[in-house]
Design a protein around this motif. Structure first.
Motif, mmCIF file in Angstrom:
data_model
loop_
_atom_site.group_PDB
_atom_site.id
_atom_site.type_symbol
_atom_site.label_atom_id
_atom_site.label_comp_id
_atom_site.label_asym_id
_atom_site.label_seq_id
_atom_site.Cartn_x
_atom_site.Cartn_y
_atom_site.Cartn_z
ATOM 1 N N ASN A 80 -7.407 -7.862 8.008
ATOM 2 C CA ASN A 80 -7.047 -7.469 9.638
ATOM 3 C C ASN A 80 -7.624 -6.550 10.250
ATOM 4 N N THR A 81 -8.141 -5.881 10.138
ATOM 5 C CA THR A 81 -8.922 -4.847 10.919
ATOM 6 C C THR A 81 -10.285 -3.994 10.061
ATOM 7 N N SER A 134 0.649 -1.563 0.115
ATOM 8 C CA SER A 134 0.061 0.259 -0.036
ATOM 9 C C SER A 134 0.555 1.395 -0.639
ATOM 10 N N PRO A 135 1.078 2.105 -0.595
ATOM 11 C CA PRO A 135 -0.234 2.045 -2.018
ATOM 12 C C PRO A 135 0.271 0.754 -3.386
ATOM 13 N N VAL A 136 -0.881 0.559 -4.016
ATOM 14 C CA VAL A 136 -0.906 0.442 -5.320
ATOM 15 C C VAL A 136 -1.304 0.520 -6.121
ATOM 16 N N GLY A 190 -4.594 0.598 7.443
ATOM 17 C CA GLY A 190 -3.836 -0.317 7.795
ATOM 18 C C GLY A 190 -3.018 -1.337 8.351
ATOM 19 N N GLY A 191 -4.375 -1.704 7.766
ATOM 20 C CA GLY A 191 -3.876 -3.444 8.195
ATOM 21 C C GLY A 191 -3.490 -4.295 6.492
ATOM 22 N N GLY A 192 -3.251 -3.239 5.674
ATOM 23 C CA GLY A 192 -2.652 -3.672 4.720
ATOM 24 C C GLY A 192 -3.701 -4.352 3.135
ATOM 25 N N LEU A 193 -3.142 -4.098 1.919
ATOM 26 C CA LEU A 193 -4.195 -4.621 1.409
ATOM 27 C C LEU A 193 -4.246 -5.556 0.753
ATOM 28 N N PHE A 194 -4.738 -6.969 0.518
ATOM 29 C CA PHE A 194 -4.827 -8.141 -0.625
ATOM 30 C C PHE A 194 -5.457 -7.803 -1.679
ATOM 31 N N LEU A 195 -4.930 -8.993 -2.536
ATOM 32 C CA LEU A 195 -5.881 -9.095 -3.375
ATOM 33 C C LEU A 195 -6.470 -10.672 -3.621
ATOM 34 N N CYS A 196 -7.096 -11.089 -3.380
ATOM 35 C CA CYS A 196 -8.455 -12.591 -3.460
ATOM 36 C C CYS A 196 -8.622 -12.893 -4.975
ATOM 37 N N ASP A 197 -8.025 -14.124 -5.094
ATOM 38 C CA ASP A 197 -8.890 -15.170 -5.987
ATOM 39 C C ASP A 197 -9.721 -15.681 -5.753
#
Length: 218
Positions: free
Chosen positions: A78-79, A41-43, A55-62
């Motif tokens: 995560n939050t 982050s950022p992306v 603040g938990g982070g960005l995730f790209l989920c299938d």
């Protein structure tokens, strides 16, 4: 003829401004996904920049890992999910629609996550010195399309926040339909348009006067 050409050129310039908007669907197809791959982050994706505000982070989920979406979707995990995005070049845009849904249990998209289930999201768009807001409620584990009202245009950025009764409500988002906002013509362009417009009018009046003159020979 010169006046006519000038007027046509000015009008073409104005039309170019008015037709410069271009729609796009942000589906994160240019990013690598996984079960839930962290993107940082950022992306940047498809000329937009996405930032994890919580603040938990960005995730790209299938597809289907933690929701009933049909293609990879982005989540601030995560939050409490709070995600913002804007054009990478800082230009203005409109937000038309997107698909979103509550976080479900890991590898069990038919069941809500007891820690992270969200009841809905609040969308806040920054427009000039003000904001526009719209709230959407989720329907269980459904991954649904939500359409924004017409006030979500001329945006410099958008922030989306989850809400709910759980400790850290989270949401996934995908297929974000945006539209670049046409640039506002500069004063010099308007001056050129007006000059051309009056030039065309003057040329037409001159031609009319000339055609109405009759010559009588003795």
């Amino acid at each position: 003829m010169k006046r006519i050409a000038l007027g046509v050129a000015a009008m073409v310039s104005i039309l170019a401004f008015s037709n410069s908007a271009s729609a796009a669907t942000l589906n994160f197809s240019d990013l690598s996904s996984g079960s839930c791959s962290q993107t940082g982050s950022p992306v940047a994706s498809q000329n937009f920049t996405f930032t994890d505000v919580s603040g938990g982070g960005l995730f790209l989920c299938d597809a289907g890992v933690i929701q009933n979406n049909t293609s990879p979707a982005l989540i601030a995990a995560n939050t409490l999910s709070v995600l913002s995005f804007s054009k990478t070049d800082m230009g203005l845009f409109s937000l038309q629609s997107f698909f979103a849904g509550s976080r479900t249990a890991d590898f069990n998209p038919a069941s809500l996550n007891s820690f992270a289930a969200a009841d809905g999201i609040t969308v806040v768009g920054n427009v000039g010195t003000g904001v526009v807001t719209q709230t959407f409620n989720f329907n269980g584990v459904s991954f649904d399309q939500f359409t924004l009202n017409a006030s979500f245009t001329g945006l410099s950025s958008v922030q989306i926040s989850a809400f709910g009764k759980t400790a850290a409500p989270q949401f996934l988002i995908n297929n974000i339909v945006v539209d670049s906002v046409a640039a506002v013509p500069e004063p010099s362009t308007w001056a050129l348009f007006l000059l051309g417009f009056f030039g065309v009018g003057g040329a037409m009046r001159s031609k009319t006067r000339k055609s109405s003159v009759s010559v009588t020979y003795a």
